[in-house]
Write a protein that holds these residues in place. Structure first.
Motif, PDB file in Angstrom:
ATOM      1  N   ARG A 179       0.922  -1.329  -0.061  1.00 12.55           N
ATOM      2  CA  ARG A 179      -0.151   0.150   0.175  1.00 12.55           C
ATOM      3  C   ARG A 179       1.054   1.160   0.004  1.00 12.55           C
ATOM      4  NH1 ARG A 179      -3.023  -2.521   4.035  1.00 12.55           N
ATOM      5  NH2 ARG A 179      -2.377  -1.372   5.966  1.00 12.55           N
ATOM      6  N   VAL A 180       1.617   1.538   1.143  1.00 11.44           N
ATOM      7  CA  VAL A 180       2.829   2.498   0.612  1.00 11.44           C
ATOM      8  C   VAL A 180       3.499   2.283  -0.780  1.00 11.44           C
ATOM      9  CG1 VAL A 180       5.065   3.167   1.704  1.00 11.44           C
ATOM     10  CG2 VAL A 180       3.564   2.456   3.299  1.00 11.44           C
ATOM     11  N   CYS A 181       4.372   1.413  -0.841  1.00 10.86           N
ATOM     12  CA  CYS A 181       4.693   2.016  -2.330  1.00 10.86           C
ATOM     13  C   CYS A 181       3.641   2.277  -3.555  1.00 10.86           C
ATOM     14  CB  CYS A 181       5.234   0.201  -2.808  1.00 10.86           C
ATOM     15  SG  CYS A 181       6.845   0.403  -1.896  1.00 10.86           S
ATOM     16  N   ASP A 182       2.408   1.713  -3.377  1.00  7.56           N
ATOM     17  CA  ASP A 182       1.058   2.444  -4.547  1.00  7.56           C
ATOM     18  C   ASP A 182       0.725   2.967  -4.566  1.00  7.56           C
ATOM     19  OD1 ASP A 182       1.397  -0.386  -5.891  1.00  7.56           O
ATOM     20  OD2 ASP A 182      -0.581  -0.871  -4.824  1.00  7.56           O
ATOM     21  N   ALA A 183       1.285   4.050  -3.464  1.00 10.04           N
ATOM     22  CA  ALA A 183       0.664   5.585  -2.705  1.00 10.04           C
ATOM     23  C   ALA A 183       1.549   6.257  -3.314  1.00 10.04           C
ATOM     24  CB  ALA A 183       0.799   6.024  -1.115  1.00 10.04           C
TER      25      ALA A 183
ATOM     26  N   LEU B 205      15.353  -0.207  -2.182  1.00 11.42           N
ATOM     27  CA  LEU B 205      15.298   0.346  -3.427  1.00 11.42           C
ATOM     28  C   LEU B 205      14.283   0.343  -4.196  1.00 11.42           C
ATOM     29  CD1 LEU B 205      16.509   0.287  -6.225  1.00 11.42           C
ATOM     30  CD2 LEU B 205      16.602  -2.132  -5.995  1.00 11.42           C
ATOM     31  N   ALA B 206      13.084  -0.610  -3.239  1.00 10.76           N
ATOM     32  CA  ALA B 206      10.939  -0.830  -4.041  1.00 10.76           C
ATOM     33  C   ALA B 206      10.916   0.715  -3.368  1.00 10.76           C
ATOM     34  CB  ALA B 206      10.568  -1.887  -2.625  1.00 10.76           C
ATOM     35  N   LEU B 207      11.720   1.538  -2.315  1.00  9.20           N
ATOM     36  CA  LEU B 207      10.847   3.263  -1.825  1.00  9.20           C
ATOM     37  C   LEU B 207      10.923   3.876  -3.150  1.00  9.20           C
ATOM     38  CD1 LEU B 207      10.677   2.900   1.895  1.00  9.20           C
ATOM     39  CD2 LEU B 207       8.886   3.060   0.155  1.00  9.20           C
ATOM     40  N   ALA B 208      12.268   3.472  -3.606  1.00 10.76           N
ATOM     41  CA  ALA B 208      12.401   4.514  -4.410  1.00 10.76           C
ATOM     42  C   ALA B 208      12.138   4.272  -5.698  1.00 10.76           C
ATOM     43  CB  ALA B 208      14.363   4.350  -4.850  1.00 10.76           C
TER      44      ALA B 208
ATOM     45  N   GLY C   6       5.909  -5.203  -1.587  1.00  8.72           N
ATOM     46  CA  GLY C   6       5.918  -3.325  -2.491  1.00  8.72           C
ATOM     47  C   GLY C   6       5.795  -3.000  -3.485  1.00  8.72           C
ATOM     48  N   GLY C   7       5.188  -4.507  -4.458  1.00  9.26           N
ATOM     49  CA  GLY C   7       5.482  -4.525  -5.342  1.00  9.26           C
ATOM     50  C   GLY C   7       6.602  -4.786  -6.049  1.00  9.26           C
ATOM     51  N   LEU C   8       7.206  -4.298  -5.910  1.00  7.01           N
ATOM     52  CA  LEU C   8       9.433  -4.691  -6.341  1.00  7.01           C
ATOM     53  C   LEU C   8       9.508  -5.131  -7.810  1.00  7.01           C
ATOM     54  CD1 LEU C   8      12.032  -3.147  -6.092  1.00  7.01           C
ATOM     55  CD2 LEU C   8      12.819  -5.411  -5.181  1.00  7.01           C
TER      56      LEU C   8
END
Length: 263
Positions: A102-106, A127-130, A158-160
């Motif tokens: 949800r965080v990465c999608d947001a 890396l996923a967040l970036a 995170g859908g990385l």
């Protein structure tokens, strides 16, 4: 590297792991757990969701950065162990991983343009967040790594994986995941993990150079264009198996935990 000076915001008192600063139409969000390398905990995920879901229409640019020497050293493995101690079926891991998605999608779907300002190390979840951000600039001495396989984990956070394959290509991503090797900022740029690299002391100037023209764009046109770009990018992935990230991660962690207990 000197951390960005961040002013105190009244809402910041409820944030345990972030510092925020808004200057005009630009919101800076700093991962702020430098003693732990800004590792991603459940508290940090909660804080990120709170900030990203509070969408001020005046904000046109969101800058994601990290305090201290590193952008983010990945997920908190100690917290995984705590989840397993509480429930060997890894239900807590499943909940946390779903929250990471949800965080990465947001970050991706945020109506503002999101910019990752990367320095030091960006590992795994970092890396996923970036990668979830629209624009990514890195210090020339920044490094990246996907160590999940060496840790006995799938690359499911995170859908990385679909994002990375979409940006860098399946063959190159396969090599990075299977070897778990460190790769440099210049290689990250060649893989489109970064769009720009600069000396560390020029990161802020690079972010400003990107933000300046964005701030001149009409808000409605900016929002619709981002939606179009995200929609077309998602369409090229055909099937997004990262919807199963939480289940896959929990299943592997639970199995490994059970195997250790049987030894």
């Amino acid at each position: 590297m000197t951390a960005l000076p961040l002013t105190t915001d009244p809402d910041e008192r409820i944030l345990k792991t972030l510092r925020t600063r808004q200057q005009g139409h630009v919101l800076t969000v700093e991962l702020h757990a430098p003693e732990q390398g800004n590792t991603v905990t459940e508290a940090m995920l909660d804080d990120l969701l709170a900030v990203l879901n509070h969408q001020d229409p005046a904000v046109k640019v969101v800058v994601l950065t990290g305090a201290g020497d590193d952008f983010c050293l990945g997920g908190d493995r100690a917290e995984f162990a705590q989840h397993l101690a509480h429930d060997p079926t890894a239900a807590g891991v499943r909940v946390s991983a779903a929250k990471a998605r949800r965080v990465c999608d947001a970050l991706t779907a945020h109506p503002a343009v999101t910019i990752a300002r990367v320095h030091g190390r960006a590992i795994g979840a970092g890396l996923a967040l970036a990668l979830a951000c629209d624009l990514r600039v890195g210090a020339q001495d920044a490094t990246f790594r996907l160590p999940e396989l060496a840790l006995g984990l799938p690359t499911a956070w995170g859908g990385l994986l679909p994002r990375l394959i979409s940006e860098a290509g399946a063959a190159r991503v396969r090599e990075l995941i299977l070897t778990g090797r460190v790769f440099t900022a210049e290689e990250a740029k060649a893989l489109s993990v970064l769009q720009r690299t600069v000396p560390a002391d020029e990161l802020d100037a690079a972010v400003t150079a990107w933000a300046r023209p964005v701030l001149r764009r009409p808000a409605a046109a900016l929002r619709v264009t981002k939606t179009l770009l995200n929609s077309l990018s998602a369409a090229t992935r055909l099937a997004d198996a990262s919807l199963l990230d939480a289940e896959l991660l929990a299943a592997v962690v639970a199995e490994a935990h059970a195997a250790r207990g049987a030894d």
